[in-house]
Design a protein around this motif. Sequence first.
Motif, mmCIF file in Angstrom:
data_model
loop_
_atom_site.group_PDB
_atom_site.id
_atom_site.type_symbol
_atom_site.label_atom_id
_atom_site.label_comp_id
_atom_site.label_asym_id
_atom_site.label_seq_id
_atom_site.Cartn_x
_atom_site.Cartn_y
_atom_site.Cartn_z
ATOM 1 N N ALA A 144 0.826 -1.210 0.000
ATOM 2 C CA ALA A 144 0.000 0.000 0.000
ATOM 3 C C ALA A 144 0.861 1.262 0.000
ATOM 4 O O ALA A 144 0.626 2.193 -0.779
ATOM 5 N N THR A 145 1.854 1.311 0.869
ATOM 6 C CA THR A 145 2.651 2.540 0.996
ATOM 7 C C THR A 145 3.546 2.762 -0.210
ATOM 8 O O THR A 145 3.589 3.862 -0.772
ATOM 9 N N GLU A 146 4.250 1.728 -0.650
ATOM 10 C CA GLU A 146 5.203 1.900 -1.749
ATOM 11 C C GLU A 146 4.488 2.105 -3.082
ATOM 12 O O GLU A 146 4.945 2.880 -3.927
ATOM 13 N N TRP A 147 3.383 1.427 -3.275
ATOM 14 C CA TRP A 147 2.641 1.569 -4.528
ATOM 15 C C TRP A 147 2.064 2.972 -4.674
ATOM 16 O O TRP A 147 2.144 3.596 -5.732
ATOM 17 N N LEU A 148 1.489 3.479 -3.598
ATOM 18 C CA LEU A 148 0.922 4.829 -3.665
ATOM 19 C C LEU A 148 2.008 5.883 -3.839
ATOM 20 O O LEU A 148 1.799 6.898 -4.502
ATOM 21 N N LYS A 149 3.160 5.662 -3.249
ATOM 22 C CA LYS A 149 4.260 6.604 -3.458
ATOM 23 C C LYS A 149 4.657 6.658 -4.929
ATOM 24 O O LYS A 149 4.998 7.722 -5.454
ATOM 25 N N MET A 150 4.623 5.507 -5.596
ATOM 26 C CA MET A 150 5.002 5.457 -7.009
ATOM 27 C C MET A 150 3.946 6.096 -7.904
ATOM 28 O O MET A 150 4.274 6.808 -8.850
ATOM 29 N N THR A 151 2.680 5.832 -7.620
ATOM 30 C CA THR A 151 1.620 6.245 -8.538
ATOM 31 C C THR A 151 1.029 7.608 -8.220
ATOM 32 O O THR A 151 0.481 8.269 -9.100
ATOM 33 N N ALA A 152 1.098 8.026 -6.967
ATOM 34 C CA ALA A 152 0.497 9.308 -6.580
ATOM 35 C C ALA A 152 1.423 10.033 -5.604
ATOM 36 O O ALA A 152 1.076 10.233 -4.436
ATOM 37 N N PRO A 153 2.611 10.433 -6.053
ATOM 38 C CA PRO A 153 3.584 11.031 -5.130
ATOM 39 C C PRO A 153 3.120 12.336 -4.500
ATOM 40 O O PRO A 153 3.620 12.720 -3.444
ATOM 41 N N ASP A 154 2.158 13.021 -5.131
ATOM 42 C CA ASP A 154 1.739 14.319 -4.607
ATOM 43 C C ASP A 154 0.746 14.222 -3.454
ATOM 44 O O ASP A 154 0.640 15.148 -2.650
ATOM 45 N N ASN A 155 -0.010 13.136 -3.396
ATOM 46 C CA ASN A 155 -1.011 13.070 -2.321
ATOM 47 C C ASN A 155 -1.115 11.677 -1.700
ATOM 48 O O ASN A 155 -2.161 11.305 -1.175
ATOM 49 N N TYR A 156 -0.026 10.899 -1.758
ATOM 50 C CA TYR A 156 -0.099 9.529 -1.248
ATOM 51 C C TYR A 156 -0.399 9.489 0.247
ATOM 52 O O TYR A 156 -1.059 8.560 0.734
ATOM 53 N N GLU A 157 0.062 10.503 1.008
ATOM 54 C CA GLU A 157 -0.203 10.500 2.448
ATOM 55 C C GLU A 157 -1.696 10.663 2.730
ATOM 56 O O GLU A 157 -2.244 10.001 3.626
ATOM 57 N N TYR A 158 -2.349 11.526 1.954
ATOM 58 C CA TYR A 158 -3.799 11.684 2.107
ATOM 59 C C TYR A 158 -4.492 10.359 1.824
ATOM 60 O O TYR A 158 -5.396 9.938 2.577
#
Length: 740
Positions: free
Chosen positions: A363-377
């Motif tokens: 979940a964390t690494e995939w979202l960082k790759m695909t949505a670096p601007d708002n992955y924390e949200y």
Amino acid sequence: MIDFIIALFYFADDLGLLKLEQIITTNLIFLALSRGFYILVYLLNYYKKENNTKRTDLFLFSKQELTYFGIKQLILLLFGILFFPLTVFLSIYSLMMSGYYIKNWHFGTKERFFNIIGFLIAILTPLFSILWFTFISLDYYSIAAVAISLLVFLQYGLKISKLSLSQIFEKYSKRKFHRLPKILQFILLFLLIAFPTSLLITTAVFSPPDKIIFMVPMRDNLKLATDVYFAPGSFGNPRPVILVRTTYGKDGMGSLYGMLYSTQNYHLVVQDCRGTFDSPAGEHYILFADAYKDGVDTIKWILEQPWSNGKIASVGASALGISEYYYAGMNPSGLLAQSIMIATPDLYRTSIYQGGAFKENLATEWLKMTAPDNYEYQLNQLISHPKKDIFYNSTSLFMDIGPTFKNVSVAAIHIGGWYDTFQKGTLDGYMGYDDLGLPSARGKQLLIMGPFTHGFPGEGRQGELIFPTKSVSGFNLYMDWEQKLLDYALLGIPFDWSGKRVAYYMMGDVDNASVDANDFRYATDWPIPHTNDTWFLTANNELNLTGPGAQNFNFTYQFDPRNPVPTLGGSNLVLASGPYDQSSLESRDDVLVFDSPIFSKPYEVIGNMWAHLFVKSNCTNTDFTVKISDVYPDGRSILISDGIINAVRRTGFNATAPPLNDLEYTEVDIDLWATAYQFNIGHKMRIVISSSNYPRFGVNPNTGAAQRIYSYQYLKRYIANNTILVGPDYQSYIKLPVPT
């Protein structure tokens, strides 16, 4: 269906052989300048007064020779511009010849000057070219072309450049070409001109097309960046359309998917998904949440275009395939087929909360790759919804609100790997389309399952093992079946759906080439016919097919969240994945090991596997993990598959079960996902139980605290005394599907 004319010119362009842009902007300019310079120098060298006396009637060209000379230059130009290394060869040779002609000039007192200039041109041209193609613009083909031109010049050019005018005429008069009948001369010259000319015209028609960029409006007025590639040679006339929606950038995907589908005479549409690359996000963006709406709107837009013939197929792997599932669940008009690889129709149970446990690394690494601007949200939204509630309606076809299997109408091919992070999703997608879809989808699904991890179908090295290719490669199987599917859906070519629609790679002992395994097998449907073998966990750490044994026993271990069992292979995305030897982890104090007897004959398991355990704990909540492995005679414990359950989700993913420490014991079911595996003679099966698999899954703090994004964020962590109960009163077992 492959259009071989398109494919020929597509791959020729890709290899730089017939690249129209390069032909016009580079090859033609270089060759015209170098050859033009050569012709000028050639004429100046010979077309002059003979012996510095009164001009004679002996000139370099007769009218006929002038014609042949001009045709020769045209032929060399036409052939030379087709391929850049050929351009290099002719250009370098022409310049070296020019330099040597200049070196031999005798014009008054300028003889020394011309000697130096000619020598420098002849020497520096190949030298500079080699340096350029070696250190500035590396091109091995061009380096070879320079070397060949130098050899040809030394063997042939030097001799020609030293000929006098009389010798040139003598050489011309002895040409074998002149001995041919006139009609053959004309035919030969025509062919030599017509062939490269036709090739250039065909290249212009069938070269891979430039993309046309659109901003396609969605229903909320947000516009998604979309590239359209017309089928080569179609000139924008109506064709079937292949749709690709990607989270990884449409620019790179255009060339990849163009190679696969432009060569089949389809128009290609490649779109950046909402919130990725050139497509804006809009407010409160969640990856895939709007995929079902955006996909439907894009398909509707395609149908309205003059270049669409109303027949659309979608293709994609991983995130691209996930998006496909969701808009197919809305039954959009015009969508007739799908090719879906290594993807899932349900993000919750395969990608975010497998067994109710947070898949932290994925979940964390995939979202960082695909949505670096708002992955924390997005991550905060995911941990705010640990239950499978309405938040996941748009990303699960198992839920009836929004996209759902019941709306699916397309024929499709589903491709997955036994060690892929979305393995269960591929099987769910096939069975959901085939069993729950509309009549037009039922019975019109194809499935390929190989031994690979998260990538294109293939055998070879996976994890620590090497799976052989025997009768057919997974990639060739995929290409063949997908083309037949698209031919059926988009071109109306009949397909026999009553035959073998499922291909699965039967894994086995990779050290023994004689085993009846490690090859593809075929079936008419999935799951294949089977019965379930029940292997009971017994008090003496054994697996028993005949029963749970006569003795009850409690296996207790301490699970310390500060020292979790590390992830070692398995179905991962970012972490090392595939079949890894687990023996280094099996001696830990927080790991329980149960072995079967050594097999005296091959034992096959094909389908979904489950563990049913009687458990208890002194903590309110904890996790239980199960691994199944193949123990080789040399002691390696090769992972086949695994699973996990977060005890608070044991009664359902949208429910909260009572605290464990309030109960004497409870029962949990753990989904071990599926496999097709043969245990060989001399091997044994091993079941390994623990309570962690980090960082694949977040570490349970054993406190019942609310879900956190990262395991280190838990301020309190309790050591859990976790217990597995076995015996006649607590029949813990593993259920394995055995083919009938």
